[in-house]
Each structure stands twice: as C-alpha cells, then as structure tokens.
Write a protein that holds these residues in place. Structure first.
Motif, PDB file in Angstrom:
ATOM      1  N   ILE A  40       0.834  -1.211   0.000  1.00  0.00           N
ATOM      2  CA  ILE A  40       0.000   0.000   0.000  1.00  0.00           C
ATOM      3  C   ILE A  40       0.865   1.255   0.000  1.00  0.00           C
ATOM      4  O   ILE A  40       0.588   2.234  -0.715  1.00  0.00           O
ATOM      5  N   PHE A  41       1.940   1.237   0.787  1.00  0.00           N
ATOM      6  CA  PHE A  41       2.848   2.383   0.851  1.00  0.00           C
ATOM      7  C   PHE A  41       3.468   2.657  -0.517  1.00  0.00           C
ATOM      8  O   PHE A  41       3.545   3.818  -0.955  1.00  0.00           O
ATOM      9  N   ILE A  42       3.920   1.601  -1.196  1.00  0.00           N
ATOM     10  CA  ILE A  42       4.515   1.760  -2.530  1.00  0.00           C
ATOM     11  C   ILE A  42       3.499   2.348  -3.506  1.00  0.00           C
ATOM     12  O   ILE A  42       3.824   3.256  -4.292  1.00  0.00           O
ATOM     13  N   LEU A  43       2.270   1.852  -3.461  1.00  0.00           N
ATOM     14  CA  LEU A  43       1.230   2.366  -4.356  1.00  0.00           C
ATOM     15  C   LEU A  43       0.957   3.842  -4.098  1.00  0.00           C
ATOM     16  O   LEU A  43       0.784   4.634  -5.039  1.00  0.00           O
ATOM     17  N   ILE A  44       0.936   4.232  -2.813  1.00  0.00           N
ATOM     18  CA  ILE A  44       0.678   5.640  -2.472  1.00  0.00           C
ATOM     19  C   ILE A  44       1.816   6.530  -2.964  1.00  0.00           C
ATOM     20  O   ILE A  44       1.592   7.607  -3.541  1.00  0.00           O
ATOM     21  N   VAL A  45       3.059   6.089  -2.753  1.00  0.00           N
ATOM     22  CA  VAL A  45       4.225   6.888  -3.160  1.00  0.00           C
ATOM     23  C   VAL A  45       4.221   7.134  -4.661  1.00  0.00           C
ATOM     24  O   VAL A  45       4.398   8.269  -5.133  1.00  0.00           O
ATOM     25  N   ALA A  49       3.778  10.473  -6.920  1.00  0.00           N
ATOM     26  CA  ALA A  49       4.877  10.841  -7.825  1.00  0.00           C
ATOM     27  C   ALA A  49       4.410  11.036  -9.257  1.00  0.00           C
ATOM     28  O   ALA A  49       4.983  11.853  -9.992  1.00  0.00           O
ATOM     29  N   SER A  50       3.371  10.316  -9.671  1.00  0.00           N
ATOM     30  CA  SER A  50       2.918  10.427 -11.054  1.00  0.00           C
ATOM     31  C   SER A  50       1.413  10.212 -11.152  1.00  0.00           C
ATOM     32  O   SER A  50       0.889   9.222 -10.629  1.00  0.00           O
ATOM     33  N   PRO A  51       0.701  11.114 -11.833  1.00  0.00           N
ATOM     34  CA  PRO A  51      -0.746  10.932 -12.019  1.00  0.00           C
ATOM     35  C   PRO A  51      -1.074   9.781 -12.967  1.00  0.00           C
ATOM     36  O   PRO A  51      -2.222   9.348 -13.045  1.00  0.00           O
ATOM     37  N   ASN A  52      -0.068   9.302 -13.686  1.00  0.00           N
ATOM     38  CA  ASN A  52      -0.307   8.208 -14.642  1.00  0.00           C
ATOM     39  C   ASN A  52      -0.237   6.823 -13.993  1.00  0.00           C
ATOM     40  O   ASN A  52      -0.511   5.821 -14.661  1.00  0.00           O
ATOM     41  N   PHE A  53       0.131   6.790 -12.714  1.00  0.00           N
ATOM     42  CA  PHE A  53       0.297   5.475 -12.074  1.00  0.00           C
ATOM     43  C   PHE A  53      -1.038   4.848 -11.714  1.00  0.00           C
ATOM     44  O   PHE A  53      -1.306   3.690 -12.063  1.00  0.00           O
ATOM     45  N   LEU A  54      -1.877   5.596 -11.020  1.00  0.00           N
ATOM     46  CA  LEU A  54      -3.138   5.035 -10.528  1.00  0.00           C
ATOM     47  C   LEU A  54      -4.242   5.196 -11.574  1.00  0.00           C
ATOM     48  O   LEU A  54      -5.230   5.899 -11.375  1.00  0.00           O
ATOM     49  N   THR A  55      -4.050   4.556 -12.710  1.00  0.00           N
ATOM     50  CA  THR A  55      -5.066   4.521 -13.764  1.00  0.00           C
ATOM     51  C   THR A  55      -5.436   3.065 -14.025  1.00  0.00           C
ATOM     52  O   THR A  55      -4.664   2.147 -13.724  1.00  0.00           O
ATOM     53  N   LEU A 297       3.333  -8.883  -6.030  1.00  0.00           N
ATOM     54  CA  LEU A 297       2.737  -7.581  -6.350  1.00  0.00           C
ATOM     55  C   LEU A 297       3.678  -6.438  -5.988  1.00  0.00           C
ATOM     56  O   LEU A 297       3.758  -5.438  -6.707  1.00  0.00           O
ATOM     57  N   ILE A 298       4.397  -6.583  -4.878  1.00  0.00           N
ATOM     58  CA  ILE A 298       5.366  -5.559  -4.489  1.00  0.00           C
ATOM     59  C   ILE A 298       6.474  -5.435  -5.540  1.00  0.00           C
ATOM     60  O   ILE A 298       6.843  -4.318  -5.952  1.00  0.00           O
ATOM     61  N   MET A 299       7.006  -6.558  -5.991  1.00  0.00           N
ATOM     62  CA  MET A 299       8.058  -6.529  -7.012  1.00  0.00           C
ATOM     63  C   MET A 299       7.559  -5.888  -8.301  1.00  0.00           C
ATOM     64  O   MET A 299       8.248  -5.064  -8.914  1.00  0.00           O
ATOM     65  N   SER A 300       6.341  -6.238  -8.713  1.00  0.00           N
ATOM     66  CA  SER A 300       5.787  -5.672  -9.944  1.00  0.00           C
ATOM     67  C   SER A 300       5.472  -4.190  -9.787  1.00  0.00           C
ATOM     68  O   SER A 300       5.691  -3.402 -10.709  1.00  0.00           O
ATOM     69  N   GLY A 305       6.234   1.161 -11.217  1.00  0.00           N
ATOM     70  CA  GLY A 305       6.280   2.545 -10.755  1.00  0.00           C
ATOM     71  C   GLY A 305       7.557   3.251 -11.163  1.00  0.00           C
ATOM     72  O   GLY A 305       7.536   4.421 -11.559  1.00  0.00           O
ATOM     73  N   LEU A 306       8.675   2.549 -11.090  1.00  0.00           N
ATOM     74  CA  LEU A 306       9.952   3.151 -11.493  1.00  0.00           C
ATOM     75  C   LEU A 306       9.960   3.469 -12.982  1.00  0.00           C
ATOM     76  O   LEU A 306      10.554   4.468 -13.407  1.00  0.00           O
TER      77      LEU A 306
END
Length: 340
Positions: A40-45, A49-55, A297-300, A305-306
């Motif tokens: 969850i922390f990784i997803l939030i960060v 950092a980018s509006p294109n991530f949570l799509t 899921l964390i690895m992916s 995200g990077l």
C-alpha cells in the motif's frame, strides 16, 4: 473403609493452542500484514509521484506483469519452505516456452495437448531437481544451478537460437491476453494467477503434500525418524513446483506471441525475492501463498512505478537489488528472533 475421593483443582488438558504455540502463527500473520502495508505504501508513493500510475490501464498492466513472477513464485514457495532453493525456474520457464512452440508449432499437436505437455515438461524439470537433491544428495543450490545452465543450453539448442512464433495458432495468445468477460479489458492471465494461488493455497494448507512440506522444512531429520519417506516427498514437492514453471512458460509465450529462448534469465531472483518478501523463510518451515502473492505484487509495483516515473533502467536494477538484500536481511532477523 475406603477413603473419600479427593477432587483437585488442576486444570484438565485441552486441545486449545497455548500462547507459545500461537506465537509463530501470530508472527506469520503480522509478516503478511507488514508486506501488505508495504505494498500500500509503494502504491501511495508512486500515485503521488505520477498521475499516470493510478489509472485502470496501468494497474491492469501492473497485474499483468505480476502473472509470470507470481506463477514462478507460487511454485518455488513450496521448495523454499523445505529449506531448499530453485535457481532454474527462470531458464526452465524459457525452456518450457520453447517446448510449447515445439509441441504446437513444429509438431502440430492440438493446442490443449501442447499446453498440457509443456506444463508436464516443467514437472519433469522439477522431478530431475528433486531427484538430484533427495537421492543424489546434491545441495539444492548446486543442483538447481546446474539445471539452470542445462535449461539455458537446451532452450537455445532446441530452438536453434531463434524465437518460435505462434501467430498462425488461433486462440493461443488468448490464453494470456484474452478476456473472459467481454467488454472488460481484464486479461485471462490475471484470472489464471488467482486460480493458481487458490489451488496452491489449498494444497499447502489442506493436503498431505503441504503438511509434509512444512514438516521437512521445520526438521527434516525428525520427519524422517517419524517414518515418513522424506526423499520421495522431496521429489514430489520439486515436481509439483516444476509444474508452475511449465505454466509460466506457457503464459509468457502466449503473452508475447512467441517463445524466446533467452528470455528467462533473472526471473528466478525476482520470484525468490517475492517469496521472501511475502514472509517465507529461506531457512524453511514457514511460508504462505497469500504472502507470496503480495510479495510478487510488491516486485511488480516497484518495477512498474519506477518505469512510470522514468527512472533509468540501470537504477531500477540497483533499487530492486537493494530490495532483495533487505528482504533476505529481514529473514535473518526473523530467524534470530525465533531462536530467542
């Protein structure tokens, strides 16, 4: 004259687990919660950092990229719980992908039969690993390292160092990229991973194979002294794990539309890292499928995200390497605490 019966206040023995027995279970649940919290922390960060991530499209891509690592990680969870290791799953996956092409494209076997044979070929790789470890007493690291090299060479030799394409095989790509629900772009591969996780969870927690997997990893010598044929069960465990390597080979070749003979190198490290991040101990005896899926899921999520925030590929490798080191170090801390 008989003496009267004296009643004592001593508690009777019950089957309820004691606090000492509950401690490992509580720690296991805590590790899963920590891994989930890390996800969850990784997803939030990355969302910040980018509006294109949570799509929807990117999250679907993230889940899609989890399939191969997750499938390999689920299989190798069983091996690691026995205090073993399997370094051959990445190149073994490539070899299984090549064999999928051989069965379906070169030999013109029916699609279903070709897929089944490719999965069984993965089981054969696992069987050889298990035999080498259990009967020849070769350390798992060396046995699977040798298989990694063998699989690398065989994949190149059998394919003649060229990809095998499935463009003339109708329905093959749909195994991975198709949609079960029309109109919703949710790839079949993600659903397959979910089904595989459920099946593996049931096997690990509800069957004799799973019970002996934990038993061998906790104390192999005591398991053998209790009358269990440890060598036979180790072979079965490695064979079962190998089936997931075969499935990963089918899924990645269906996703790419081709069998790439040199593709699998490096996947084994990501899969093993996912297993350890999810709470499975490298020293054996502990692990869950839920934790492994979270670790995958964390690895992916990290890799995806990077890429979204345009971190250079070389720095992505550095960051993933640090994550793997942190996961192994955390496992060492857990083991030291368990001995206290």
């Amino acid at each position: 004259m008989t003496s009267p019966t004296v009643k004592t206040d001593k508690p009777t023995k019950t089957d309820k687990p004691t606090g000492r027995e509950l401690a490992p279970l509580i720690k296991g649940r805590l590790q899963q919660l920590m891994a989930f919290g890390g996800l969850i922390f990784i997803l939030i960060v990355f969302t910040i950092a980018s509006p294109n991530f949570l799509t929807f499209s990117n999250l679907t891509s993230l889940l899609f990229s989890t399939v191969v690592i997750g499938t390999l990680a689920i299989g190798t969870t069983f091996v690691i719980i026995t205090a073993g290791i399997d370094l051959s799953i990445g190149t073994g996956m490539s070899l299984c992908a090549v064999m999928t092409g051989v069965f379906i494209v070169n030999w013109h076997l029916p699609l279903v039969l070709g897929v089944i044979l490719a999965v069984l070929f993965g089981g054969l790789i696992g069987f050889v690993n298990g035999f080498n470890v259990a009967f020849l007493k070769i350390p798992p690291f060396i046995a699977t390292l040798a298989m990694m090299l063998v699989a690398t060479g065989l994949a190149l030799v059998i394919s003649q160092s060229t990809p095998i394409y499935f463009d003339k095989i109708p329905g093959f790509s749909a195994i991975s990229t198709g949609n079960v629900i029309p109109g919703i772009k949710f790839p079949n591969a993600v659903i397959i991973l979910l089904v595989l996780a459920i099946i593996a969870g049931v096997v690990l927690n509800k069957t004799v194979l799973g019970r002996y997997t934990y038993s061998i990893g906790s104390n192999e010598e005591a398991t053998a002294l209790s009358g269990i044929n440890v060598r036979r069960w180790l072979v079965l465990i490695y064979t079962f794990a190998g089936l997931f390597t075969g499935l990963a080979g089918v899924l990645i070749s269906a996703r790419l539309g081709s069998a790439q003979p040199a593709l699998g190198s490096g996947y084994e490290l990501q899969a093993i890292a996912a297993v350890v991040i999810g709470g499975t101990s490298l020293f054996g005896g502990k692990g869950t499928i839920i934790g492994t899926v979270i670790g995958a899921l964390i690895m992916s999520a990290l890799s995806n995200g990077l890429q979204v925030i345009s971190v250079p590929q070389e720095w992505q490798s550095v960051i993933l390497g640090v994550v793997i080191l942190a996961a192994v170090y955390t496992d060492n801390i857990r083991r030291r605490e368990a001995k206290i």
